[in-house]
Design a protein around this motif. Sequence first.
Motif, PDB file in Angstrom:
ATOM      1  N   SER A  12     -35.094 -24.372  34.510  1.00 41.05           N
ATOM      2  CA  SER A  12     -34.336 -23.451  35.391  1.00 41.05           C
ATOM      3  C   SER A  12     -33.527 -23.995  36.473  1.00 41.05           C
ATOM      4  O   SER A  12     -32.094 -23.477  36.680  1.00 41.05           O
ATOM      5  N   GLU A  16     -29.397 -23.314  36.159  1.00 35.88           N
ATOM      6  CA  GLU A  16     -28.856 -22.837  37.525  1.00 35.88           C
ATOM      7  C   GLU A  16     -27.352 -23.790  37.961  1.00 35.88           C
ATOM      8  O   GLU A  16     -26.539 -23.501  38.336  1.00 35.88           O
ATOM      9  N   LYS A  30     -31.659 -16.443  31.701  1.00 33.05           N
ATOM     10  CA  LYS A  30     -32.040 -17.995  30.870  1.00 33.05           C
ATOM     11  C   LYS A  30     -33.060 -17.217  29.819  1.00 33.05           C
ATOM     12  O   LYS A  30     -33.854 -16.476  29.968  1.00 33.05           O
ATOM     13  N   VAL A 231     -35.771 -23.983  42.292  1.00 34.63           N
ATOM     14  CA  VAL A 231     -35.763 -22.764  41.584  1.00 34.63           C
ATOM     15  C   VAL A 231     -36.858 -21.872  41.415  1.00 34.63           C
ATOM     16  O   VAL A 231     -37.029 -20.708  41.984  1.00 34.63           O
TER      17      VAL A 231
END
Length: 272
Positions: A12, A16, A30, A231
């Motif tokens: 993640s 990002e 995602k 994240v």
Amino acid sequence: MIGIGAQKAGTSWLSEMLAQHPKIWTPPFKEVQFFNHRFVPEHRQWLPWHYRRSKENLINRHLARNQPIDPDVGKYLKRITTGEMFTEKWYRGIFAPAPKGTRPIDITPEYSTLPDEGVDFMAEFLPNAQFIYILRHPVDRAVSQLKMNLRRAGRDPASLSDWMREIEDPVLMDRGDYAAYLPRWQARFGPDRLLVLPFGRIARDPEGLLRRVEAFLGLPPAPYKGLHKKVFASPDGFAVPPEARAALRDKLQPQFDFLETSMDADFLADMR
């Protein structure tokens, strides 16, 4: 570019960060989950939930910022979440909005679990794709996944025996089975197509890791915001007893044996 895992190993964060690169295009959510839908039948039972959650999360983020969703994005979301999904045409349509001159990415950790025929299909279907596989310390990764699963299920183990039952969940072993999965990818893709990275480098040298990814993908260096951001931080309230962690260590011994014979000392030190 395809991010293939592992689960709870920084994918993640990677998504990002790369979404900020001007030469990369990411979908508005995602994890496309196309190839595992095709080759891992047991995943199909939770994929409708995944897409509902992804769509709701995207809408809620806009609402929290008091920003309406762009009408084109709304049409895109409707198109990819209704009608026939998980076809080859549907998968290509996911990336149709990518501007000319950008590289689309699909980061789906579940791809790491594909059987041999699934990896063969990806090699044929995406003949020019490059793959990134992040490896995390086996016990740390399993504990992080366990905490996530407990939070989603609303369970809170109250005793050591409860924790010992939780660590028997086979999914904890499956998602981190590097000994079974990594050789499948290495057998089909050389170092120009498959980049294997240690999770710990995200915390110790995030910019250096991204420069390594950029070089691998043939992209120019770019600035990134939030390099040290977590994240999805581990949820509070779950303290895994040391006895359960030790039992996990014993169960994961084959992974440690594999890693110690496959990776150099610097890589192993950077996995946590």
